[in-house]
Design a protein around this motif. Structure first.
Motif, PDB file in Angstrom:
ATOM      1  N   LYS A 248      42.298  27.652  51.091  1.00 44.76           N
ATOM      2  CA  LYS A 248      43.312  28.183  50.176  1.00 44.76           C
ATOM      3  C   LYS A 248      44.675  27.612  50.590  1.00 44.76           C
ATOM      4  O   LYS A 248      44.869  27.190  51.731  1.00 44.76           O
ATOM      5  N   ASP A 269      39.298  35.410  52.904  1.00 44.76           N
ATOM      6  CA  ASP A 269      38.995  34.297  51.996  1.00 44.76           C
ATOM      7  C   ASP A 269      40.002  33.159  52.173  1.00 44.76           C
ATOM      8  O   ASP A 269      40.815  32.881  51.305  1.00 44.76           O
ATOM      9  N   ALA A 272      37.552  28.414  49.617  1.00 42.09           N
ATOM     10  CA  ALA A 272      36.651  28.667  48.493  1.00 42.09           C
ATOM     11  C   ALA A 272      35.664  27.511  48.406  1.00 42.09           C
ATOM     12  O   ALA A 272      35.983  26.374  48.779  1.00 42.09           O
ATOM     13  N   HIS A 322      33.702  32.691  38.693  1.00 41.71           N
ATOM     14  CA  HIS A 322      34.024  32.989  40.087  1.00 41.71           C
ATOM     15  C   HIS A 322      33.193  34.171  40.566  1.00 41.71           C
ATOM     16  O   HIS A 322      33.171  35.222  39.904  1.00 41.71           O
ATOM     17  N   THR A 324      32.104  36.344  44.394  1.00 44.93           N
ATOM     18  CA  THR A 324      32.300  36.500  45.834  1.00 44.93           C
ATOM     19  C   THR A 324      31.009  37.069  46.410  1.00 44.93           C
ATOM     20  O   THR A 324      30.515  38.096  45.926  1.00 44.93           O
ATOM     21  N   GLU A 334      34.188  33.134  48.472  1.00 40.80           N
ATOM     22  CA  GLU A 334      34.375  32.956  47.028  1.00 40.80           C
ATOM     23  C   GLU A 334      33.721  31.649  46.597  1.00 40.80           C
ATOM     24  O   GLU A 334      33.927  30.605  47.211  1.00 40.80           O
ATOM     25  N   GLN A 336      33.172  29.120  43.222  1.00 37.46           N
ATOM     26  CA  GLN A 336      33.619  28.785  41.863  1.00 37.46           C
ATOM     27  C   GLN A 336      32.585  27.843  41.244  1.00 37.46           C
ATOM     28  O   GLN A 336      32.273  26.798  41.818  1.00 37.46           O
TER      29      GLN A 336
END
Length: 729
Positions: A248, A269, A272, A322, A324, A334, A336
């Motif tokens: 991130k 998190d 990702a 998305h 988790t 997470e 995607q």
């Protein structure tokens, strides 16, 4: 003049820019870009940047961002190369129009107007923002090129003086990052925010960057372990895909640490995982949910963290699924899930939108609708204060979205927290203005009710209904606020005109003629902020005949003269009331000025601070990382003063610390014993509570300086069962 090495480097950078373009360029496109480059290279040949390098490096870099990272076509690349030509060189807009035509000249004109505002001595960034948005009515490419220009300036901000760095970085956070977000340029938005943080709060920026680097090896190993299990099943299903893991942004980690009051290690998190799959457009949804099913068979999902932006894309056009899940070692991860097309739109934003719009003949997308809404807001902003306008507009830049349905089943996207009034104004201004109530899922609700995703809303209208002042408390969207205020202002103007006529007649009977000077005196006497309010209060009787007689007596009598004399004397007394104990100095000259410490951040001796010149309360001192700092620097950089602590009289500061830990018998006594016997401080307030074995305490105390506070925090943190100690203001 440029030497041979510099000329070689200019040519190399230009060729590199041409090789890395998102769109395929025709020979005609290349000729246009070459023509623009030749003009820019000639125009800037004598100029250099603050870093000392040839100025033409900057337009080439901006063109590189436009061509590759954003992905616009030849017209935009040419405009990026020439974006500073009219402002900084002898070339005129007429020259550009003669050589390149009206379309390119209009874009250059828009870019020049924004740049002129940027370079003015007085910081008027709200007006700058308004001007920036007005270009949407002309050509959206102006804003996108300006975002690219700002990105390169942020990447090279190190060569600027500190004061300029802070102004530009704050302005970037305040204006350009939200706009990049709204254009779907998520990578650029994240980089702008990270670079801004690097200059506005370098300590935290480099601390997080270092910790991300220290944990990189461990993070890669974890991502590999997580991905291997998924890859085995995806391969068995014969899917074509790619798995990426990325950290991130530094700014998003910083925001989470501050908003949740947690340490770097407690941010779960920090990265990702993205699964990008190949698919025909008709199969995209099916494959996304197939991959979802595979992942959730392997790892347990968190049902509260499912976000489906494939069925309902964001208003920026962003599409992705998305989820988790609980990964190895009990860590939340997470994931995607998106197709190559969705990923391209997420990476390139608006450029990819229009590419796919051309290829697939899709309906008017949400970005188009948003641009049309902006144009409508701009048409109705004449009577707004600039700061009010920017606040209304920014409401929709970062807000999360909900999706509600009309009685006919059409979907309308609104910011989270919207009311039936927002919904009504989203349909039509007349529906909003005449809104009497709303049926939500078949039941009547007040206009203040907060809508939720999935609600079906039916607006009840009446011809006798008119917008009311309290409606402004219920609405979330800039459109609704603008329309309500426009209606209220129209009615206000009519009433104030009546009030002006009444005031004229009443003053005439008191032997006074209403003119501009008298209006100013009346405003001062009755403490009205503008003439419209003055006339309104005369019309509705708030200002009575007796009040006007008092004004006339003070204006014409001896009492009035004496009163004005006393006011001037008192004003002089206030001016010489200088603060004792000068421990802060301001500006490059290190002047000692009267100041007060801002209540919003409660700075103490040793904090990194700056001074802000208020309109009528002298200098306010804020911490550099104060929640209001970005807006103050972005909008009022000309009122910002450099401030630093110096030795002065002994002065004490009040501050609070927050303590958390596992409750045990005697813990409160150990803390209070430490404070009273070892730290030599004065406690002003204590508040301790224990819930289900978890202890939390807040202590207000008087301290000497930041170093003193750090010793106290260090000491308490070593008390048994204490898990966290930090300053809470």
């Amino acid at each position: 003049m440029q030497n041979e090495i510099e000329k070689y480097e200019i040519a190399r950078r230009y060729k590199d820019m041409l090789r890395n373009t998102y769109r395929k360029l025709s020979d005609e496109d290349k000729d246009l870009i070459r023509k623009a480059f030749d003009l820019a290279a000639d125009a800037h040949k004598e100029q250099r940047r603050k870093s000392g390098e040839p100025y033409i490096f900057h337009p080439i870099s901006v063109a590189q961002i436009v061509a590759d990272e954003i992905g616009l076509g030849a017209t935009s690349i040419a405009c990026a190369l020439m974006h500073d030509v009219v402002e900084d060189t002898e070339y005129t807009l007429a020259d550009i129009e003669r050589l390149f035509g009206n379309k390119i000249a209009k874009i250059i004109d828009g870019l020049t107007k924004i740049s002129v505002l940027n370079n003015q001595e007085l910081s008027i960034q709200s007006e700058n923002f308004r001007k920036l948005l007005l270009t949407l009515s002309e050509d959206i490419r102006v804003i996108i090129i300006k975002i690219a220009d700002r990105l390169h300036n942020m990447r090279t901000l190190g060569s600027m003086p500190e004061k300029k760095q802070l102004k530009i970085a704050s302005e970037t956070t305040f204006i350009y990052a939200p706009l990049a977000h709204r254009m779907g340029l998520y990578n650029i938005k994240s980089e702008l925010e990270d670079l801004s943080l690097k200059y506005t709060n370098p300590k935290d920026y480099f601390d997080i960057a270092r910790q991300l680097e220290d944990t990189q090896k461990e993070r890669r190993k974890y991502i590999q372990e997580f991905s291997d299990k998924i890859s085995n099943v995806l391969n068995q299903e014969g899917l074509s895909y790619e798995i990426k893991g990325r950290p991130k942004s530094i700014n998003s980690i910083y925001r989470k640490m501050n908003s949740q009051n947690i340490s770097f290690d407690e941010v779960y998190d920090k990265f990702a995982i993205r699964i990008i799959y190949k698919s025909e457009p008709k199969d995209e949804k099916f494959i996304a949910w197939k991959i979802y099913s595979i992942i959730t068979d392997i790892y347990s999902p968190n049902p509260r963290r499912l976000r489906d932006w494939i069925i309902q894309p964001k208003s920026t056009g962003y599409e992705s699924l998305h989820i988790t899940v609980m990964g190895p070692g009990g860590k939340w991860v997470e994931v995607q899930i998106r197709s190559e097309r969705m990923d391209e739109i997420a990476e390139k934003g608006i450029a990819a939108h229009y590419k796919y719009k051309e290829n697939y003949k899709v309906e008017e997308n949400k970005v188009d609708r948003w641009i049309n809404q902006v144009r409508e807001i701009l048409e109705n902003q004449d009577n707004q204060e600039t700061s009010e306008f920017i606040d209304n507009f920014k409401l929709n830049l970062y807000s999360k979205e909900i999706y509600v349905f009309t009685p006919q089943g059409d979907v309308i996207s609104l910011p989270k927290g919207s009311s039936p009034l927002d919904f009504a104004y989203a349909i039509h201004t007349n529906v909003g203005d005449s809104c009497l109530g709303a049926k939500i899922n078949g039941k009547l609700y007040p206009l203040s009710h907060e809508l939720n995703s999935g609600d079906q809303v039916e607006i009840i209208t009446s011809q006798n209904q008119k917008p009311k002042m309290d409606w402004l408390d219920y609405v979330k969207t800039g459109r609704a606020k603008t329309k309500i205020k426009a209606s209220l202002n129209a009615e206000k103007r009519l009433i104030s005109e009546e009030g002006k006529e009444i005031l004229t007649r009443k003053l005439r009977s008191l032997k006074l003629n209403l003119d501009e000077s008298l209006v100013n005196d009346l405003q001062t006497f009755f403490n009205e902020k503008n003439s419209q309010n003055l006339f309104l209060h005369v019309q509705n009787g708030v200002i009575t005949n007796q009040d006007l007689k008092r004004f006339a007596d003070k204006r014409t009598g001896v009492a009035g003269f004496l009163n004005r004399f006393r006011q001037k004397t008192n004003a002089k007394k206030k001016e010489i009331n200088v603060k004792k104990g000068d421990i802060l100095v301001f500006g490059e000259e290190e002047k000692k000025l009267d100041y007060t410490l801002a209540n919003c951040c409660n700075p103490i001796l040793g904090d990194d601070v700056f001074g802000f010149i208020t309109v009528n309360r002298g200098v306010k001192v804020h911490k550099k990382n104060c929640s209001n700092a970005v807006e103050l620097r972005a909008n009022y950089s000309y009122r910002i003063l450099k401030a630093q602590w110096v030795d002065g009289e002994k002065q004490e500061f009040e501050t609070d610390i927050l303590i958390k830990g596992i409750d045990r018998k005697g813990l409160v006594k150990d803390i209070t014993d430490f404070l009273s016997s070892n730290a030599n401080i004065e406690m002003k307030g204590l508040n301790f509570k224990s819930i289900d074995g978890v202890f939390e305490g807040n202590i207000s105390m008087i301290i000497d300086n930041k170093s003193h506070l750090e010793k106290i925090i260090h000491g308490i943190s070593h008390i048994d069962s204490v898990r966290k100690v930090k300053r809470s203001n």
